[in-house]
Write a protein that holds these residues in place. Structure first.
Motif, short mmCIF file in Angstrom:
data_model
loop_
_atom_site.label_atom_id
_atom_site.label_comp_id
_atom_site.label_asym_id
_atom_site.label_seq_id
_atom_site.Cartn_x
_atom_site.Cartn_y
_atom_site.Cartn_z
N THR A 49 0.84 -1.20 0.00
CA THR A 49 0.00 0.00 0.00
C THR A 49 0.87 1.25 0.00
O THR A 49 1.87 1.31 0.72
CB THR A 49 -0.92 0.03 1.24
OG1 THR A 49 -1.74 -1.14 1.25
CG2 THR A 49 -1.80 1.27 1.24
N ILE A 50 0.48 2.24 -0.81
CA ILE A 50 1.15 3.54 -0.84
C ILE A 50 0.13 4.58 -0.40
O ILE A 50 -0.94 4.70 -0.99
CB ILE A 50 1.66 3.90 -2.26
CG1 ILE A 50 2.46 2.75 -2.87
CG2 ILE A 50 2.48 5.18 -2.20
CD1 ILE A 50 3.78 2.51 -2.22
N VAL A 51 0.46 5.32 0.66
CA VAL A 51 -0.41 6.39 1.15
C VAL A 51 0.23 7.73 0.80
O VAL A 51 1.37 8.00 1.21
CB VAL A 51 -0.63 6.30 2.67
CG1 VAL A 51 -1.59 7.39 3.13
CG2 VAL A 51 -1.18 4.93 3.05
N PHE A 52 -0.49 8.57 0.06
CA PHE A 52 0.02 9.87 -0.34
C PHE A 52 -0.62 10.99 0.47
O PHE A 52 -1.83 11.00 0.69
CB PHE A 52 -0.28 10.14 -1.82
CG PHE A 52 0.61 9.41 -2.79
CD1 PHE A 52 1.86 9.91 -3.11
CD2 PHE A 52 0.19 8.23 -3.38
CE1 PHE A 52 2.68 9.24 -4.00
CE2 PHE A 52 0.99 7.56 -4.27
CZ PHE A 52 2.25 8.06 -4.59
N ASP A 53 0.21 11.94 0.89
CA ASP A 53 -0.28 13.23 1.36
C ASP A 53 -0.73 14.01 0.13
O ASP A 53 -0.42 13.63 -1.00
CB ASP A 53 0.86 13.95 2.10
CG ASP A 53 0.51 15.38 2.46
OD1 ASP A 53 -0.59 15.60 3.00
OD2 ASP A 53 1.33 16.26 2.19
N LYS A 54 -1.43 15.10 0.33
CA LYS A 54 -1.94 15.88 -0.80
C LYS A 54 -1.08 17.11 -1.09
O LYS A 54 -0.35 17.16 -2.08
CB LYS A 54 -3.39 16.31 -0.55
CG LYS A 54 -3.96 17.27 -1.60
CD LYS A 54 -5.40 17.63 -1.25
CE LYS A 54 -5.91 18.76 -2.12
NZ LYS A 54 -5.31 20.07 -1.73
N LEU A 173 1.99 2.72 -10.24
CA LEU A 173 1.90 1.96 -8.98
C LEU A 173 0.76 0.95 -9.04
O LEU A 173 0.90 -0.19 -8.59
CB LEU A 173 1.71 2.92 -7.81
CG LEU A 173 2.90 3.83 -7.48
CD1 LEU A 173 2.51 4.87 -6.44
CD2 LEU A 173 4.10 3.02 -7.00
N ARG A 174 -0.37 1.37 -9.58
CA ARG A 174 -1.51 0.45 -9.69
C ARG A 174 -1.18 -0.72 -10.62
O ARG A 174 -1.61 -1.85 -10.37
CB ARG A 174 -2.73 1.20 -10.21
CG ARG A 174 -3.35 2.17 -9.22
CD ARG A 174 -4.77 2.51 -9.66
NE ARG A 174 -5.33 3.57 -8.88
CZ ARG A 174 -5.81 3.44 -7.65
NH1 ARG A 174 -5.75 2.26 -7.05
NH2 ARG A 174 -6.33 4.47 -7.01
N LEU A 178 -0.30 -2.35 -6.50
CA LEU A 178 -0.27 -1.66 -5.22
C LEU A 178 -1.59 -0.94 -4.94
O LEU A 178 -2.23 -0.42 -5.87
CB LEU A 178 0.88 -0.65 -5.18
CG LEU A 178 2.28 -1.25 -5.19
CD1 LEU A 178 3.31 -0.18 -5.49
CD2 LEU A 178 2.59 -1.91 -3.87
N ASN A 179 -1.99 -0.90 -3.68
CA ASN A 179 -3.12 -0.08 -3.26
C ASN A 179 -2.64 1.36 -3.11
O ASN A 179 -1.57 1.60 -2.54
CB ASN A 179 -3.67 -0.57 -1.92
CG ASN A 179 -4.09 -2.02 -1.96
OD1 ASN A 179 -4.80 -2.44 -2.86
ND2 ASN A 179 -3.64 -2.80 -0.98
N GLY A 199 -7.16 9.74 -10.81
CA GLY A 199 -7.62 8.37 -10.91
C GLY A 199 -7.68 7.63 -9.59
O GLY A 199 -7.54 6.40 -9.55
N ILE A 200 -7.88 8.36 -8.50
CA ILE A 200 -8.02 7.74 -7.17
C ILE A 200 -9.51 7.64 -6.85
O ILE A 200 -10.25 8.61 -6.99
CB ILE A 200 -7.30 8.58 -6.10
CG1 ILE A 200 -5.80 8.66 -6.42
CG2 ILE A 200 -7.51 8.00 -4.71
CD1 ILE A 200 -5.03 9.58 -5.49
N ARG A 201 -9.95 6.45 -6.41
CA ARG A 201 -11.37 6.22 -6.16
C ARG A 201 -11.84 6.93 -4.89
O ARG A 201 -11.04 7.25 -4.00
CB ARG A 201 -11.66 4.72 -6.02
CG ARG A 201 -11.29 3.89 -7.24
CD ARG A 201 -11.90 2.50 -7.11
NE ARG A 201 -11.58 1.89 -5.82
CZ ARG A 201 -10.54 1.10 -5.61
NH1 ARG A 201 -9.69 0.85 -6.60
NH2 ARG A 201 -10.32 0.57 -4.42
#
Length: 239
Positions: A49-54, A173-174, A178-179, A199-201
């Motif tokens: 999983t990759i978590v991005f800040d904005k 990444l997708r 990867l999530n 393209g993020i749900r």
């Protein structure tokens, strides 16, 4: 084969591993990435999983003031000036945008920001708070509510653009299985607007999140987890 190599020259393998780490760290440094622990390279290879800040991560990090909406009895100049007192001395894209629009405030103090809000005491002992104001899911701007001792005196709208390479990075990444999640202290409206562009749900967006909530998101996500951020507000999740 490999067994004979290990038996015949085990020292060579012992040397090869740190050399590989050093080479990877050097390449990363040339790309502007500083690596504290070489073991991170091993985890990157098995991340789920990759978590991005904005702000400043998926966006350019150079927001500008788009509009100021003062409450009755207050002027635009006063609202932005008071907001700058709370944002003064803070290294954050939103703080820099506010101070740039207002000019350096006439105060010797400085504010504190935790991602969703900034606050400070002015020279009269009043508490100034600048916090994210959710303008609704259709609002594409980052809206901030400015208050003194709990009383709203106006709102400020900021606009920032996504990084040109962000959509391609997320798609890549997708494609590797990867999530991808978006965690931001910003309101739902601008978070969803950016997510649609990249393209993020909708179920992968976590808005109005404090640094502590970002940390909890990392802990409960499918791991190993990589958190990508740019500010001190992301430090708990990145530690």
């Amino acid at each position: 084969g490999l067994v004979l190599l290990v038996i015949g020259c085990p020292c060579a393998l012992g040397i090869a591993t740190p050399i590989a780490f050093i080479t990877a760290a050097s390449r990363a440094a040339r790309e502007g990435l500083l690596v504290r622990d070489p073991a991170a390279f091993e985890l990157l290879g098995i991340a789920r999983t990759i978590v991005f800040d904005k702000t400043g991560t998926l966006t350019a990090g150079r927001p500008s003031v788009a509009s100021i909406e003062p409450e009755a009895g207050w002027s635009e100049e006063t609202v932005i000036g008071i907001a700058a007192e709370a944002e003064h001395g803070i290294e954050h894209p939103i703080a820099r945008a506010i101070v740039a629009a207002a000019g350096e405030p006439d105060t010797s103090g400085g504010g504190t920001r935790d991602g969703r809000r900034a606050w400070a005491m002015d020279d009269h002992g009043r508490e100034i708070v600048v916090q994210t104001d959710d303008g609704g899911v259709s609002d594409t701007a980052t809206r901030l509510r400015v208050s003194i001792d709990g009383r709203t005196i106006g709102r400020i709208a900021l606009e920032d653009r996504e990084r040109p390479e962000a959509a391609a990075v997320i798609e890549a990444l997708r494609s590797r299985g990867l999530n991808v999640l978006l965690a931001t202290g910003d309101a739902r409206g601008p978070a969803r607007h950016l997510a649609r562009t990249l393209g993020i749900r909708a179920d992968e967006i976590f808005a109005h999140y404090s640094p502590e909530q970002k940390l909890e998101l990392v802990r409960r996500s499918v791991g190993p987890v990589v958190f990508v951020g740019d500010g001190i507000n992301d430090a708990p999740a990145m530690a």
